[in-house]
Design a protein around this motif. Structure first.
Motif, PDB file in Angstrom:
ATOM      1  N   ARG A  10      17.589  42.353   0.416  1.00 28.06           N
ATOM      2  CA  ARG A  10      16.246  42.311   0.984  1.00 28.06           C
ATOM      3  C   ARG A  10      16.505  43.150   2.361  1.00 28.06           C
ATOM      4  NH1 ARG A  10      15.439  36.529   2.794  1.00 28.06           N
ATOM      5  NH2 ARG A  10      13.799  37.558   4.115  1.00 28.06           N
ATOM      6  N   ASN A  11      17.591  43.016   3.012  1.00 31.39           N
ATOM      7  CA  ASN A  11      18.146  43.780   4.068  1.00 31.39           C
ATOM      8  C   ASN A  11      17.841  45.199   3.837  1.00 31.39           C
ATOM      9  OD1 ASN A  11      18.440  41.546   5.340  1.00 31.39           O
ATOM     10  ND2 ASN A  11      20.781  41.713   5.430  1.00 31.39           N
ATOM     11  N   LEU A  14      14.186  46.541   3.271  1.00 31.92           N
ATOM     12  CA  LEU A  14      13.145  46.738   4.423  1.00 31.92           C
ATOM     13  C   LEU A  14      13.982  47.889   5.143  1.00 31.92           C
ATOM     14  CD1 LEU A  14      11.326  45.553   6.210  1.00 31.92           C
ATOM     15  CD2 LEU A  14      12.832  43.921   7.201  1.00 31.92           C
ATOM     16  N   ALA A  15      15.306  47.934   5.287  1.00 31.48           N
ATOM     17  CA  ALA A  15      15.659  49.207   6.090  1.00 31.48           C
ATOM     18  C   ALA A  15      15.229  50.465   5.486  1.00 31.48           C
ATOM     19  CB  ALA A  15      17.121  49.214   5.936  1.00 31.48           C
ATOM     20  N   LEU A  18      11.592  51.011   6.424  1.00 30.21           N
ATOM     21  CA  LEU A  18      11.562  51.577   7.796  1.00 30.21           C
ATOM     22  C   LEU A  18      12.013  53.015   8.272  1.00 30.21           C
ATOM     23  CD1 LEU A  18      12.698  48.229   9.620  1.00 30.21           C
ATOM     24  CD2 LEU A  18      10.269  49.157   9.525  1.00 30.21           C
ATOM     25  N   VAL A  21       9.117  55.105   6.661  1.00 29.43           N
ATOM     26  CA  VAL A  21       8.027  55.292   7.982  1.00 29.43           C
ATOM     27  C   VAL A  21       8.350  56.374   8.932  1.00 29.43           C
ATOM     28  CG1 VAL A  21       6.960  53.937  10.046  1.00 29.43           C
ATOM     29  CG2 VAL A  21       7.306  52.650   7.685  1.00 29.43           C
ATOM     30  N   ALA A  22       9.703  56.273   9.550  1.00 32.32           N
ATOM     31  CA  ALA A  22      10.359  57.276  10.508  1.00 32.32           C
ATOM     32  C   ALA A  22      10.216  58.509   9.985  1.00 32.32           C
ATOM     33  CB  ALA A  22      11.635  56.669  10.729  1.00 32.32           C
ATOM     34  N   PHE A  25       6.697  60.022   9.812  1.00 31.59           N
ATOM     35  CA  PHE A  25       6.295  60.308  11.247  1.00 31.59           C
ATOM     36  C   PHE A  25       6.821  61.699  11.363  1.00 31.59           C
ATOM     37  CE2 PHE A  25       4.994  55.910  12.360  1.00 31.59           C
ATOM     38  CZ  PHE A  25       3.676  56.105  12.873  1.00 31.59           C
TER      39      PHE A  25
ATOM     40  N   ALA B 109      22.039  42.768  10.382  1.00 33.26           N
ATOM     41  CA  ALA B 109      21.970  42.873   8.993  1.00 33.26           C
ATOM     42  C   ALA B 109      22.747  43.852   8.465  1.00 33.26           C
ATOM     43  CB  ALA B 109      20.445  43.056   8.923  1.00 33.26           C
ATOM     44  N   LEU B 110      22.938  44.960   8.887  1.00 31.69           N
ATOM     45  CA  LEU B 110      23.613  46.243   8.468  1.00 31.69           C
ATOM     46  C   LEU B 110      24.690  46.597   9.386  1.00 31.69           C
ATOM     47  CD1 LEU B 110      19.982  47.897   7.913  1.00 31.69           C
ATOM     48  CD2 LEU B 110      21.525  47.241   5.946  1.00 31.69           C
ATOM     49  N   ILE B 172      16.940  55.280  16.147  1.00 33.20           N
ATOM     50  CA  ILE B 172      16.050  54.907  14.897  1.00 33.20           C
ATOM     51  C   ILE B 172      17.048  53.881  14.092  1.00 33.20           C
ATOM     52  CG2 ILE B 172      14.915  55.630  12.848  1.00 33.20           C
ATOM     53  CD1 ILE B 172      14.117  58.044  14.512  1.00 33.20           C
ATOM     54  N   ILE B 176      16.033  50.107  13.390  1.00 33.76           N
ATOM     55  CA  ILE B 176      16.109  49.447  12.016  1.00 33.76           C
ATOM     56  C   ILE B 176      17.166  48.180  11.669  1.00 33.76           C
ATOM     57  CG2 ILE B 176      16.438  49.943   9.539  1.00 33.76           C
ATOM     58  CD1 ILE B 176      15.635  52.982  10.077  1.00 33.76           C
ATOM     59  N   VAL B 179      15.254  45.234  13.709  1.00 30.14           N
ATOM     60  CA  VAL B 179      14.028  44.828  12.942  1.00 30.14           C
ATOM     61  C   VAL B 179      14.481  44.093  11.692  1.00 30.14           C
ATOM     62  CG1 VAL B 179      11.973  45.207  11.761  1.00 30.14           C
ATOM     63  CG2 VAL B 179      12.555  46.606  13.752  1.00 30.14           C
ATOM     64  N   VAL B 180      15.368  44.264  10.762  1.00 31.04           N
ATOM     65  CA  VAL B 180      15.793  43.740   9.549  1.00 31.04           C
ATOM     66  C   VAL B 180      16.811  42.765  10.007  1.00 31.04           C
ATOM     67  CG1 VAL B 180      17.293  44.058   7.682  1.00 31.04           C
ATOM     68  CG2 VAL B 180      15.953  46.106   8.243  1.00 31.04           C
ATOM     69  N   LEU B 183      13.977  39.977  11.146  1.00 27.63           N
ATOM     70  CA  LEU B 183      12.932  39.504  10.405  1.00 27.63           C
ATOM     71  C   LEU B 183      13.640  38.809   9.187  1.00 27.63           C
ATOM     72  CD1 LEU B 183      10.251  42.428  10.167  1.00 27.63           C
ATOM     73  CD2 LEU B 183      10.272  40.334  11.625  1.00 27.63           C
ATOM     74  N   TYR B 207      10.019  48.520  16.832  1.00 21.51           N
ATOM     75  CA  TYR B 207       8.956  49.308  16.109  1.00 21.51           C
ATOM     76  C   TYR B 207       8.443  50.506  16.911  1.00 21.51           C
ATOM     77  CZ  TYR B 207       8.098  45.470  12.776  1.00 21.51           C
ATOM     78  OH  TYR B 207       8.214  44.447  11.852  1.00 21.51           O
ATOM     79  N   ILE B 210      10.868  53.158  16.034  1.00 24.72           N
ATOM     80  CA  ILE B 210      10.868  53.769  14.850  1.00 24.72           C
ATOM     81  C   ILE B 210       9.526  54.693  14.899  1.00 24.72           C
ATOM     82  CG2 ILE B 210      10.243  53.064  12.560  1.00 24.72           C
ATOM     83  CD1 ILE B 210      12.173  50.739  12.959  1.00 24.72           C
ATOM     84  N   ALA B 211       8.551  54.191  15.548  1.00 23.73           N
ATOM     85  CA  ALA B 211       7.301  55.375  15.635  1.00 23.73           C
ATOM     86  C   ALA B 211       7.528  56.533  16.445  1.00 23.73           C
ATOM     87  CB  ALA B 211       6.234  54.177  15.925  1.00 23.73           C
TER      88      ALA B 211
END
Lengths: 38, 504
Positions: A10-11, A14-15, A18, A21-22, A25, B109-110, B172, B176, B179-180, B183, B207, B210-211
């Motif tokens: 799951r980690n 999700l990474a 994201l 998404v980056a 952009f 998380a990572l 970035i 990430i 956020v991970v 969440l 967020y 990342i944007a």
């Protein structure tokens, strides 16, 4: 699959979302400007 | 059996690596947090040394301690180092240390990505600072690196662009991870609306990162291709538009301002309730205010460029949208004050820095409101008033919150209590110094001083302002203020100042 492995998956998923998404952009802004006269 | 165990232990050293390798290969969130904080402190000293060069040069008009090009490099790299090297890594360090502990997670998380995010930073900054030793010197076009000026940089240009890419990638990846972690790794029962506000502010900041960081990366990539691949994204001669760069840059640049301040709001929201001995007033309104500020930060970017000549409708939109940010920010300030109201307050060092933050950040906020007024901004633009504004929000805002956080959590990190007396001396010396330094800069704009030079204003001299564009009177005489020689300070400039001005 153990809970720990499921959590790891799951980690990473999700990474990846994201990170995509980056990247969207990044290339999106360049492409919009290519259309605009670059 | 016992022999086999002994052999096993001889061959494997369980536990973390020792010495330097521990820090290079670590995946522990606390170790990486420490690395971020130490890196930020180092960069803070480096950026501070650059600020000293700037202030020494401006000590007296006409001084020529450093070469004009080097002076411009100092202002540019001071900003880049302080933003990308000091404040952002300091908050990432705080996030690494605190977020897993605050949400009940065993680590980020990572963890390997976390290690990689940090270790990119020293290489990125080595690349950036190495440009000082190249033909043409370091970047000198301001941290905004506006074309066409930035395209005139020497051989260091591609190195600076690659350094910005590296710093962006690091940010970035760090975002990430945050956020991970938030969440996916919260302890059972830790719902989103139960999280400490520091975690909330960092989630929203991540967020934003990342944007917006990819937008900066895209902008500098286009600069790179304009310089080396014969494109004309921002070159008017080839059909491009230099103002488009400003729009893209500030679409990143304004949310970046909130990237630098939202985690500070989280820190203050942790410290004030502790030393007021009351729960935080209006927790959910704080969460919604943070989210509102983040949303609004995406629709206000053009207030940085009112003077480029936008349609009036555009100026009005960006003016009102900017003013709206004062509402959620005001909610936060009132909530902190309400938390302190009738609390059993004590004034240890973290609380002093937190109260200093609330008071002086609000001063910076009000000068921001003044800058948001489009017609007024035509006069303030590119003056020391802007410099005073952003140093109040970034030094007495972001940096003060980092100091508050360091004093507040240092005993938890190290097991040692700091010296309260030294902490208080630190606070008062800092508070007096920053106000002596930055408060008079507000009125330097009244004396019409441009932000980047110690001479008369760009309003009355180099920039074709509205006053300068007014036609002469019927008798043919120039109107008062329309001639650059009407500035009395200009007549007092020395030969060396004129030389410096002509070299720019």
């Amino acid at each position: 699959m153990t809970d720990r492995a499921r959590q790891k998956r799951r980690n990473i998923l999700l990474a990846l979302v994201l990170a995509l998404v980056a990247l969207a952009f990044y290339f999106g802004f360049i492409l919009v400007n290519v259309q605009g006269g670059g | 059996m016992s022999t086999a165990t002994a052999t096993h232990e001889e061959h494997h050293d369980h536990g973390p690596a020792k010495g330097l390798m521990r820090w290079i290969t670590t995946t522990n969130h606390k170790d990486i947090g420490t690395l971020y904080l130490l890196f930020a402190l180092t960069m803070f000293m480096l950026g501070g040394a650059m600020a000293l060069v700037i202030r020494a040069e401006l000590f007296q008009p006409g001084l020529q301690l450093v070469d004009p090009q080097f002076f411009n490099s100092m202002t540019t790299v001071h900003a880049l180092v302080m933003i990308f090297g000091a404040v952002m890594p300091a908050f990432t360090g705080l996030a690494n240390w605190l977020v897993p502990m605050m949400i009940g997670a065993p680590d980020m998380a990572l963890p390997r990505l976390n290690n990689f995010s940090f270790w990119i930073l020293p290489f990125g900054f080595t690349l950036l600072l190495s440009t000082f030793f190249m033909e043409g010197g370091g970047p000198a076009a301001g941290w905004t690196i506006y074309p066409p000026l930035s395209l005139q940089m020497g051989e260091g240009f591609p190195f600076m662009i690659f350094a910005i890419h590296l710093l962006g990638i690091s940010s970035i990846m760090g975002a990430i991870n945050v956020v991970v972690t938030i969440l996916n790794m919260r302890a059972p029962g830790m719902t989103l609306m139960k999280m400490p506000l520091f975690v909330w502010t960092w989630l929203i900041t991540a967020y934003l990162l990342i944007a917006t960081m990819p937008v900066l990366a895209g902008a500098v990539t286009m600069l790179l291709t304009d310089k080396f691949a014969a494109t004309s994204f921002f070159s008017a001669a080839g059909g491009g538009d230099p103002v488009m760069y400003q729009h893209i840059f500030w679409f990143f640049g304004h949310p970046e301002v909130y990237i630098l301040i939202l985690p500070a709001f989280g820190v203050i929201s942790a410290i004030v309730p502790t030393f007021a001995r009351k729960p935080l007033f209006g927790y959910s309104s704080m969460v919604y205010a943070t989210a509102s500020i983040a949303f609004l930060s995406f629709i206000v970017w053009a207030h940085h460029m009112f003077t480029v000549g936008m349609p009036v409708v555009g100026e009005l939109f960006f003016m009102y949208a900017t003013m709206m940010i004062a509402v959620p920010t005001g909610v936060k300030v009132f909530n902190w004050v309400s938390t302190m109201w009738r609390g059993s307050m004590t004034f240890e060092t973290p609380m002093l820095f937190a109260i200093g933050f609330i008071f002086m950040f609000t001063i910076g906020g009000f000068s921001g409101l003044m800058l948001a007024i489009a017609p007024a901004d035509f006069q303030y633009h590119d003056t020391y008033f802007v410099v005073a504004h952003f140093h109040y929000v970034l030094v007495t805002g972001a940096v003060y919150s980092i100091m508050a956080a360091a004093y507040y959590w240092l005993p938890k990190w190290t097991g040692h209590m700091y010296d309260e007396k030294l902490g208080k001396i630190h606070f008062w010396v800092s508070t007096i110094s920053v106000n002596v330094l930055f408060f008079p800069q507000h009125s330097r704009s009244a004396a019409s001083c441009s932000a980047s030079r110690n001479c008369c204003s760009s309003i009355s001299s180099t920039r074709p302002s509205r006053v300068a564009r007014r036609p002469p009177t019927r008798s043919g005489k120039a109107r008062p203020g329309s001639n650059s020689n009407s500035c009395p300070r200009r007549r007092r400039t020395t030969a060396s100042t004129r030389l410096r001005r002509s070299s720019r």
